[in-house]
Scaffold this active site. Structure first.
Site, PDB file in Angstrom:
ATOM      1  N   SER A  66      30.665  38.281  73.741  1.00 48.37           N
ATOM      2  CA  SER A  66      31.298  38.640  72.467  1.00 48.37           C
ATOM      3  C   SER A  66      32.796  38.366  72.406  1.00 48.37           C
ATOM      4  O   SER A  66      33.400  38.533  71.347  1.00 48.37           O
ATOM      5  CB  SER A  66      31.024  40.109  72.139  1.00 48.37           C
ATOM      6  OG  SER A  66      29.688  40.257  71.686  1.00 48.37           O
ATOM      7  N   LYS A  69      33.640  36.063  69.728  1.00 49.08           N
ATOM      8  CA  LYS A  69      33.767  36.493  68.330  1.00 49.08           C
ATOM      9  C   LYS A  69      35.156  36.237  67.761  1.00 49.08           C
ATOM     10  O   LYS A  69      35.320  36.190  66.541  1.00 49.08           O
ATOM     11  CB  LYS A  69      33.394  37.969  68.189  1.00 49.08           C
ATOM     12  CG  LYS A  69      31.889  38.235  68.217  1.00 49.08           C
ATOM     13  CD  LYS A  69      31.582  39.694  67.942  1.00 49.08           C
ATOM     14  CE  LYS A  69      30.087  39.922  67.785  1.00 49.08           C
ATOM     15  NZ  LYS A  69      29.329  39.659  69.009  1.00 49.08           N
ATOM     16  N   SER A 114      30.558  44.667  67.501  1.00 50.39           N
ATOM     17  CA  SER A 114      29.993  43.516  68.216  1.00 50.39           C
ATOM     18  C   SER A 114      28.563  43.240  67.749  1.00 50.39           C
ATOM     19  O   SER A 114      27.631  43.112  68.554  1.00 50.39           O
ATOM     20  CB  SER A 114      30.016  43.737  69.730  1.00 50.39           C
ATOM     21  OG  SER A 114      31.089  43.068  70.312  1.00 50.39           O
ATOM     22  N   ARG A 248      36.447  48.718  80.882  1.00 54.38           N
ATOM     23  CA  ARG A 248      37.236  47.554  80.473  1.00 54.38           C
ATOM     24  C   ARG A 248      38.563  47.994  79.867  1.00 54.38           C
ATOM     25  O   ARG A 248      39.621  47.431  80.175  1.00 54.38           O
ATOM     26  CB  ARG A 248      36.440  46.710  79.477  1.00 54.38           C
ATOM     27  CG  ARG A 248      35.176  46.105  80.064  1.00 54.38           C
ATOM     28  CD  ARG A 248      34.297  45.442  79.022  1.00 54.38           C
ATOM     29  NE  ARG A 248      33.665  46.415  78.133  1.00 54.38           N
ATOM     30  CZ  ARG A 248      32.697  46.119  77.263  1.00 54.38           C
ATOM     31  NH1 ARG A 248      32.262  44.870  77.170  1.00 54.38           N
ATOM     32  NH2 ARG A 248      32.159  47.046  76.509  1.00 54.38           N
TER      33      ARG A 248
END
Length: 264
Positions: A66, A69, A114, A248
């Site tokens: 993703s 994106k 997402s 993350r």
């Protein structure tokens, strides 16, 4: 001939004075807290300096998942499959395991959640040949789109390294892509993650399947402090997608605090 050699020597000295500085840092303890192995790279543009942890991994390619994106949203706007970030994209009623996907979307919510079905829908309309042209023009990753034509960023041979993410993000941030500035500016507004008194953190997560048990987990973007940009990319391998999804953000924030870019 002597004058030419002197000129070349002077030019070499000038180029060395502007050479990029590379500093290796040990950010391993932040990854160890979550039992994962990965890398982090940050580019300080004002000082022309790369700060890296685990440089070999920073140069290793992984499926973009993703994180794609960011360019994908630009492409969708350029191709007119969506005209604005608030245009309603109707849900077809298919039940997905992620609750926030089971409703009408906009480009804004599709980035936030997402939402894969929005982007596979874009891919059906845009077609793989146009994606190849954009990926070449953006110089994005290994440019190999061999894989499912409506989800090549999730499966197949498409790969990008942390270092390559930085190269793309710098072009994106400075509007140095061969697309309308308006398309880029719209997407920039969609990827703001957090703000402080004098800083803004922007970025996009990603999570891609490596094999039956492991995933590559991404967070890439840029950090602005007092109008000074820093570009970053983090990834790590995990066998627990849900359990390490927030890591993350936490690892990235911890590193930015160690670098004294964010106050504790």
């Amino acid at each position: 001939m002597k004058n030419l050699l002197s000129l070349l020597f002077l030019l070499s000295l000038v180029s060395l004075s502007y050479a990029q500085k590379i500093t290796e840092r040990n950010f391993k303890p932040y990854f160890d807290r979550y039992g994962v192995n990965g890398c982090f790279v940050l580019f300080d543009e004002a000082n022309n300096e790369f700060i890296r942890y685990n440089p070999a991994v920073c140069d290793s390619g992984f499926i973009p998942a993703s994180t794609f994106k960011i360019p994908h949203s630009v492409i969708a706007l350029e191709e007119g499959v969506v005209s604005d970030t608030n245009q309603v994209i109707p849900w077809d009623g298919h039940e997905w395991p992620i609750k926030n996907w089971n409703q009408d979307q906009t480009l804004r919510t599709a980035v936030k959640y997402s939402c894969v079905w929005v982007y596979t829908g874009f891919a059906e309309k845009i077609g793989i040949d146009k994606y190849r042209k954009y990926v070449q023009a953006f110089d994005y990753g290994n440019k190999n789109l061999n894989g499912p034509p409506t989800r090549f960023w999730l499966a197949g041979e498409f790969r990008i390294s942390a270092n390559q993410q930085i190269a793309f993000l710098r072009k994106f941030y400075h509007n140095n892509l061969p697309v309308a500035k308006e398309s880029i500016e719209k997407v920039k507004k969609l990827i703001v993650l957090d703000k402080g008194d004098n800083w803004i953190l922007s970025g996009k997560t990603g999570g891609g399947v490596l094999d039956d048990t492991d995933y590559v987990m991404w967070l890439v973007g840029y950090f602005e402090k007092d109008n000074h940009p820093y570009f970053y990319a983090l990834n790590f391998v995990s066998d627990d997608f849900n359990g390490t999804s927030q890591a993350r953000y936490k690892i990235t924030k911890d590193i930015l605090m160690e670098l004294k870019l964010i106050e504790p």
